[in-house]
Motif scaffolding. Structure first.
Motif, PDB file in Angstrom:
ATOM      1  N   UNK A  60       0.805  -1.218   0.000  1.00 48.04           N
ATOM      2  CA  UNK A  60       0.000   0.000   0.000  1.00 48.04           C
ATOM      3  C   UNK A  60       0.838   1.268   0.000  1.00 48.04           C
ATOM      4  N   UNK A  61       2.154   1.127  -0.069  1.00 41.50           N
ATOM      5  CA  UNK A  61       3.065   2.272  -0.054  1.00 41.50           C
ATOM      6  C   UNK A  61       2.830   3.145  -1.285  1.00 41.50           C
ATOM      7  N   UNK A  62       2.679   4.456  -1.054  1.00 41.61           N
ATOM      8  CA  UNK A  62       2.475   5.373  -2.166  1.00 41.61           C
ATOM      9  C   UNK A  62       3.754   6.130  -2.511  1.00 41.61           C
ATOM     10  N   UNK A  63       4.830   5.844  -1.806  1.00 43.99           N
ATOM     11  CA  UNK A  63       6.110   6.478  -2.105  1.00 43.99           C
ATOM     12  C   UNK A  63       6.231   7.902  -1.610  1.00 43.99           C
ATOM     13  N   UNK A  64       5.637   8.229  -0.473  1.00 42.74           N
ATOM     14  CA  UNK A  64       5.698   9.601   0.036  1.00 42.74           C
ATOM     15  C   UNK A  64       7.071   9.935   0.622  1.00 42.74           C
ATOM     16  N   UNK A  65       7.903   8.937   0.855  1.00 38.28           N
ATOM     17  CA  UNK A  65       9.281   9.080   1.320  1.00 38.28           C
ATOM     18  C   UNK A  65       9.412   9.540   2.764  1.00 38.28           C
ATOM     19  N   UNK A  66       8.349   9.515   3.559  1.00 34.56           N
ATOM     20  CA  UNK A  66       8.458   9.919   4.962  1.00 34.56           C
ATOM     21  C   UNK A  66       9.356   8.958   5.721  1.00 34.56           C
ATOM     22  N   UNK A  67       9.179   7.662   5.521  1.00 29.10           N
ATOM     23  CA  UNK A  67      10.006   6.674   6.218  1.00 29.10           C
ATOM     24  C   UNK A  67      11.466   6.799   5.793  1.00 29.10           C
ATOM     25  N   UNK A  68      11.674   7.003   4.522  1.00 23.97           N
ATOM     26  CA  UNK A  68      13.031   7.117   3.980  1.00 23.97           C
ATOM     27  C   UNK A  68      13.732   8.370   4.506  1.00 23.97           C
ATOM     28  N   UNK A  69      12.994   9.442   4.672  1.00 26.65           N
ATOM     29  CA  UNK A  69      13.558  10.696   5.153  1.00 26.65           C
ATOM     30  C   UNK A  69      14.021  10.592   6.601  1.00 26.65           C
ATOM     31  N   UNK A  70      13.237   9.919   7.434  1.00 24.67           N
ATOM     32  CA  UNK A  70      13.536   9.873   8.860  1.00 24.67           C
ATOM     33  C   UNK A  70      14.379   8.678   9.292  1.00 24.67           C
TER      34      UNK A  70
END
Length: 110
Positions: A60-70
């Motif tokens: 369900x990941x939409x690629x918002x990059x929040x996890x990647x950023x933090x």
């Protein structure tokens, strides 16, 4: 726009263009579904201690990059269709689990 040499109408032109755009996307989806293994099978159990929490990013990941950023270890990268966590780099801190605004990161124990 009524050329005598071209028998391509506007409707046929639009349909041909749509097919040219849609067919690679359909093939990409088919390849992604065939290549998508459960995330749990991709991790190596030998590298994580028992009781350690393991995190996976779901489809369900939409690629918002929040996890990647933090992510403090920079263990998250964009895979075939969504972000993936490199279990070898992961610190198992749970930052990605807490920061995902759509709750697509799942948490399991090794």
């Amino acid at each position: 726009m009524a050329g005598t040499g071209s028998n391509l109408t506007r409707r046929k032109f639009i349909m041909a263009g749509s097919a040219a755009i849609a067919s690679p996307m359909l093939l990409n989806v088919a390849n992604s579904m065939a290549a998508a293994k459960p995330a749990e099978s991709r991790t190596t159990q030998a590298t994580t201690a028992r009781g350690t929490k393991i995190y996976f990013i779901g489809p369900g990941c939409i690629g918002c990059q929040a996890c990647r950023t933090f992510c403090p270890a920079k263990a998250i990268h964009f895979g075939n269709t969504w972000n993936e966590i490199d279990q070898k780099k992961c610190l198992h801190c749970g930052t990605c689990y807490r920061e995902c605004p759509f709750s697509n990161v799942s948490e399991t124990e090794a």
